[in-house]
Scaffold this motif. Structure first.
Motif, PDB file in Angstrom:
ATOM      1  N   GLN A   1       0.848  -1.185   0.000  1.00 21.21           N
ATOM      2  CA  GLN A   1       0.000   0.000   0.000  1.00 21.21           C
ATOM      3  C   GLN A   1       0.886   1.239   0.000  1.00 21.21           C
ATOM      4  O   GLN A   1       1.916   1.279   0.677  1.00 21.21           O
ATOM      5  CB  GLN A   1      -0.920   0.023   1.230  1.00 21.21           C
ATOM      6  N   LEU A   2       0.455   2.242  -0.766  1.00 22.48           N
ATOM      7  CA  LEU A   2       1.251   3.459  -0.925  1.00 22.48           C
ATOM      8  C   LEU A   2       0.407   4.688  -0.621  1.00 22.48           C
ATOM      9  O   LEU A   2      -0.746   4.770  -1.064  1.00 22.48           O
ATOM     10  CB  LEU A   2       1.786   3.560  -2.360  1.00 22.48           C
ATOM     11  N   VAL A   3       0.992   5.633   0.090  1.00 19.79           N
ATOM     12  CA  VAL A   3       0.311   6.887   0.410  1.00 19.79           C
ATOM     13  C   VAL A   3       1.253   8.043   0.106  1.00 19.79           C
ATOM     14  O   VAL A   3       2.327   8.149   0.704  1.00 19.79           O
ATOM     15  CB  VAL A   3      -0.121   6.930   1.883  1.00 19.79           C
ATOM     16  N   GLU A   4       0.832   8.914  -0.823  1.00 17.26           N
ATOM     17  CA  GLU A   4       1.639  10.076  -1.192  1.00 17.26           C
ATOM     18  C   GLU A   4       1.242  11.286  -0.355  1.00 17.26           C
ATOM     19  O   GLU A   4       0.108  11.385   0.115  1.00 17.26           O
ATOM     20  CB  GLU A   4       1.463  10.443  -2.662  1.00 17.26           C
ATOM     21  N   SER A   5       2.163  12.214  -0.244  1.00 14.59           N
ATOM     22  CA  SER A   5       1.888  13.488   0.407  1.00 14.59           C
ATOM     23  C   SER A   5       2.870  14.523  -0.113  1.00 14.59           C
ATOM     24  O   SER A   5       3.878  14.173  -0.738  1.00 14.59           O
ATOM     25  CB  SER A   5       2.007  13.372   1.932  1.00 14.59           C
ATOM     26  N   GLY A   6       2.552  15.808   0.123  1.00 18.31           N
ATOM     27  CA  GLY A   6       3.492  16.868  -0.201  1.00 18.31           C
ATOM     28  C   GLY A   6       3.149  17.717  -1.398  1.00 18.31           C
ATOM     29  O   GLY A   6       3.874  18.663  -1.714  1.00 18.31           O
ATOM     30  N   GLY A   7       2.054  17.426  -2.082  1.00 22.96           N
ATOM     31  CA  GLY A   7       1.687  18.246  -3.224  1.00 22.96           C
ATOM     32  C   GLY A   7       1.199  19.610  -2.794  1.00 22.96           C
ATOM     33  O   GLY A   7       1.032  19.897  -1.602  1.00 22.96           O
ATOM     34  N   GLY A   8       0.985  20.484  -3.776  1.00 25.76           N
ATOM     35  CA  GLY A   8       0.489  21.809  -3.453  1.00 25.76           C
ATOM     36  C   GLY A   8       0.567  22.744  -4.629  1.00 25.76           C
ATOM     37  O   GLY A   8       0.866  22.340  -5.759  1.00 25.76           O
ATOM     38  N   LEU A   9       0.301  24.018  -4.344  1.00 24.35           N
ATOM     39  CA  LEU A   9       0.336  25.080  -5.351  1.00 24.35           C
ATOM     40  C   LEU A   9       1.581  25.924  -5.115  1.00 24.35           C
ATOM     41  O   LEU A   9       1.772  26.460  -4.008  1.00 24.35           O
ATOM     42  CB  LEU A   9      -0.922  25.935  -5.235  1.00 24.35           C
ATOM     43  N   VAL A  10       2.418  26.034  -6.133  1.00 23.39           N
ATOM     44  CA  VAL A  10       3.641  26.815  -6.028  1.00 23.39           C
ATOM     45  C   VAL A  10       3.797  27.670  -7.279  1.00 23.39           C
ATOM     46  O   VAL A  10       3.068  27.493  -8.258  1.00 23.39           O
ATOM     47  CB  VAL A  10       4.887  25.911  -5.863  1.00 23.39           C
ATOM     48  N   GLN A  11       4.767  28.572  -7.229  1.00 28.23           N
ATOM     49  CA  GLN A  11       5.063  29.404  -8.389  1.00 28.23           C
ATOM     50  C   GLN A  11       6.233  28.804  -9.175  1.00 28.23           C
ATOM     51  O   GLN A  11       7.031  28.044  -8.632  1.00 28.23           O
ATOM     52  CB  GLN A  11       5.396  30.822  -7.942  1.00 28.23           C
ATOM     53  N   ALA A  12       6.316  29.181 -10.420  1.00 29.32           N
ATOM     54  CA  ALA A  12       7.425  28.725 -11.256  1.00 29.32           C
ATOM     55  C   ALA A  12       8.756  29.087 -10.593  1.00 29.32           C
ATOM     56  O   ALA A  12       8.908  30.205 -10.070  1.00 29.32           O
ATOM     57  CB  ALA A  12       7.330  29.345 -12.634  1.00 29.32           C
ATOM     58  N   GLY A  13       9.666  28.121 -10.592  1.00 32.94           N
ATOM     59  CA  GLY A  13      10.966  28.321  -9.959  1.00 32.94           C
ATOM     60  C   GLY A  13      11.041  27.820  -8.532  1.00 32.94           C
ATOM     61  O   GLY A  13      12.142  27.682  -7.979  1.00 32.94           O
ATOM     62  N   ASP A  14       9.903  27.557  -7.935  1.00 30.11           N
ATOM     63  CA  ASP A  14       9.867  27.069  -6.557  1.00 30.11           C
ATOM     64  C   ASP A  14      10.207  25.585  -6.491  1.00 30.11           C
ATOM     65  O   ASP A  14      10.377  24.915  -7.525  1.00 30.11           O
ATOM     66  CB  ASP A  14       8.486  27.295  -5.945  1.00 30.11           C
ATOM     67  N   SER A  15      10.279  25.081  -5.271  1.00 27.32           N
ATOM     68  CA  SER A  15      10.578  23.671  -5.023  1.00 27.32           C
ATOM     69  C   SER A  15       9.470  23.029  -4.206  1.00 27.32           C
ATOM     70  O   SER A  15       8.757  23.706  -3.453  1.00 27.32           O
ATOM     71  CB  SER A  15      11.906  23.532  -4.270  1.00 27.32           C
TER      72      SER A  15
END
Length: 128
Positions: free
Chosen positions: A3-17
């Protein structure tokens, strides 16, 4: 089963990390590789990167080479995707996947059908 659970996505601006995480549970000792794929609206799911679980060998799509880094922490059964210098074209749902198949050549893991377990996906949106 893994089983796999992802996290950490979001809305960022170009050039961000951003850093995505994918935690694996279940029969993790059967994993040979873990990978990241992404799917943008109206497009097919595409390979991003993969890492062999035991040796830590990596392989990247040309579109992310030099900007994205995959790594794993075997003690935590977790794989990470560090994404730097993000571009609007990186916008997609990112999926983590685990392969229970042992291939000699790492580039075999660029094919989605060679992965048997998938996470639910995490949205990454990069604004210009």
């Amino acid at each position: 089963q893994v089983q796999l659970v992802e996290s950490g996505g979001g809305l960022v601006q170009a050039g961000d990390s951003l850093r995505l995480s994918c935690a694996a549970s279940g029969r993790t000792f059967t994993m040979y590789a873990m990978g990241w794929f992404r799917q943008a609206p109206g497009k097919e799911r595409e390979f991003v990167t993969t890492i062999t679980w035991r040796g830590g060998n990596t392989y990247y799509a040309d579109s992310v080479k030099g900007r994205f880094t995959i790594s794993r922490d075997k003690s935590k059964n977790t794989v990470y995707l560090q994404m730097n210098n993000l571009k609007p074209e990186d916008t997609a749902v990112y999926y983590c996947a685990a392969s229970l198949l042992d291939y000699r050549h790492i580039n075999y893991y660029t094919t989605a059908s060679r992965y048997g377990s998938w996470g639910q996906g995490t949205q990454v949106t990069v604004s210009s």
